[in-house]
Design an enzyme around this catalytic site. Structure first.
Site, PDB file in Angstrom:
ATOM      1  N   GLY A  85       0.831  -1.203   0.000  1.00 35.45           N
ATOM      2  CA  GLY A  85       0.000   0.000   0.000  1.00 35.45           C
ATOM      3  C   GLY A  85       0.864   1.250   0.000  1.00 35.45           C
ATOM      4  N   ARG A  86       0.249   2.343  -0.401  1.00 27.83           N
ATOM      5  CA  ARG A  86       0.970   3.618  -0.456  1.00 27.83           C
ATOM      6  C   ARG A  86      -0.008   4.723  -0.115  1.00 27.83           C
ATOM      7  NH1 ARG A  86       5.795   5.574  -2.834  1.00 27.83           N
ATOM      8  NH2 ARG A  86       6.348   3.403  -3.256  1.00 27.83           N
ATOM      9  N   PHE A  98       1.727   9.989   3.141  1.00 23.80           N
ATOM     10  CA  PHE A  98       2.979  10.240   3.846  1.00 23.80           C
ATOM     11  C   PHE A  98       3.994   9.107   3.737  1.00 23.80           C
ATOM     12  CE2 PHE A  98      -0.010  12.806   6.605  1.00 23.80           C
ATOM     13  CZ  PHE A  98       0.371  14.021   6.051  1.00 23.80           C
ATOM     14  N   LYS A 104       4.319   0.388   8.401  1.00 25.70           N
ATOM     15  CA  LYS A 104       3.944   1.658   7.780  1.00 25.70           C
ATOM     16  C   LYS A 104       5.111   2.615   7.972  1.00 25.70           C
ATOM     17  CE  LYS A 104       0.206   5.123   8.087  1.00 25.70           C
ATOM     18  NZ  LYS A 104      -1.063   5.426   8.803  1.00 25.70           N
ATOM     19  N   ASP A 155     -12.695  10.086  12.035  1.00 21.74           N
ATOM     20  CA  ASP A 155     -12.529   9.910  10.582  1.00 21.74           C
ATOM     21  C   ASP A 155     -12.949   8.504  10.162  1.00 21.74           C
ATOM     22  OD1 ASP A 155     -11.966  10.696   7.992  1.00 21.74           O
ATOM     23  OD2 ASP A 155      -9.830  10.205   8.122  1.00 21.74           O
TER      24      ASP A 155
END
Length: 273
Positions: free
Chosen positions: A16-17, A20, A44, A140
């Site tokens: 994943g990307r 940040f 991460k 969120d």
């Protein structure tokens, strides 16, 4: 990569990307040191140079590891297992969630059957209730932040916008417009003080997302989307998306609603995908 991280884990392929940094799968080099029966995790890696001096960016960078370390473990929360830092990056070792997130799952498979949707909502609300009992407001909640681990168990993720309310503060004690516009509660947009029930609103919008429907300015249930949806499901959505936060149910009250207890009342260990 820090030497300490490479000493403890074998860092593998990118999975994943984000804004940040990058998320990669990693393997614990000493499986006997694993906190559970699993030795595969996600790391991460946050690029510090990509984080602006803007207060919000810095706050998000620091908040997630702080909140995750403060919250007691829960089956439906993404856990942080280790943190490493060097001059250029912050590396967080997290639970591995290699299944599609809720947004991608629904985009790929279409609207979910009510029993499955209710089980997802039940797990999500257990996670939210756990946060609220420990004075954490996520702020969120959206389908992109609703992940699933290798066993199909829901994991609520991304606590970069979370806030901790001290035990002595009133229920409406937060200010500031945070979160994703489509999912944010009306009291946040209005600039009023707000409390933990903003998470219930966002979870309700995510539930509508589960059914593949669209919210209007006033909550309606267009037959095109809701023809086959039960009256109890629509009753719960009306309550969760009540614009008056004082009348909106708490996370625990959502868990007690007939629709959730009928379909999603099994324990969080249920595997759903």
């Amino acid at each position: 990569m820090t030497e300490a991280l490479k000493r403890d884990y074998q860092v593998c392929e990118e999975i994943g990307r984000g804004r940040f940094g990058v998320v990669r799968r990693c393997e614990l080099l000493d499986p006997s040191a694993a906190p559970s029966s699993f030795s595969s995790f996600a790391v991460k890696s946050i690029d510090k140079s990509a984080v602006s001096s803007d207060d919000l960016d810095s706050h998000c960078l620091l908040t997630e590891p702080k909140v995750l370390s403060l919250l007691p473990p829960h089956p439906n929360l993404l856990r942080i297992h280790n943190a490493y830092e060097d001059s250029s990056h912050l590396h967080l070792v997290l639970d591995l969630c290699d299944s599609p997130d809720l947004q991608r799952a629904v985009a790929s498979a279409g609207p979910l059957p009510e029993p499955e949707a209710a089980r997802i909502l039940a797990q999500l609300m257990r996670a939210v209730a756990h946060c609220h009992r420990h004075c954490v407001v996520h702020r969120d909640i959206k389908p992109d932040n609703i992940l699933f681990d290798s066993q199909g168990r829901l994991r609520l993720a991304d606590f970069g916008s979370a806030e901790v309310i001290s035990g002595g503060e009133p229920a409406a004690a937060l200010r500031g417009v945070v979160g994703t516009p489509y999912y944010v509660a009306p009291e946040v947009v209005a600039g009023r003080e707000y409390g933990e029930k903003v998470d219930v609103w966002s979870a309700g919008v995510s539930a509508v997302e589960i059914f593949g429907a669209v919210l209007r300015a006033n909550l309606r249930f267009p037959p095109r989307f809701f023809r086959s949806v039960s009256s109890t499901a629509k009753d719960l959505l009306r309550k969760m998306l009540c614009r008056d936060a004082s009348r909106r149910p708490s996370a625990d009250q959502v868990l007690g609603h007939q629709w959730v207890t009928s379909y999603g009342g099994a324990e969080a260990t249920d595997l759903i995908i």
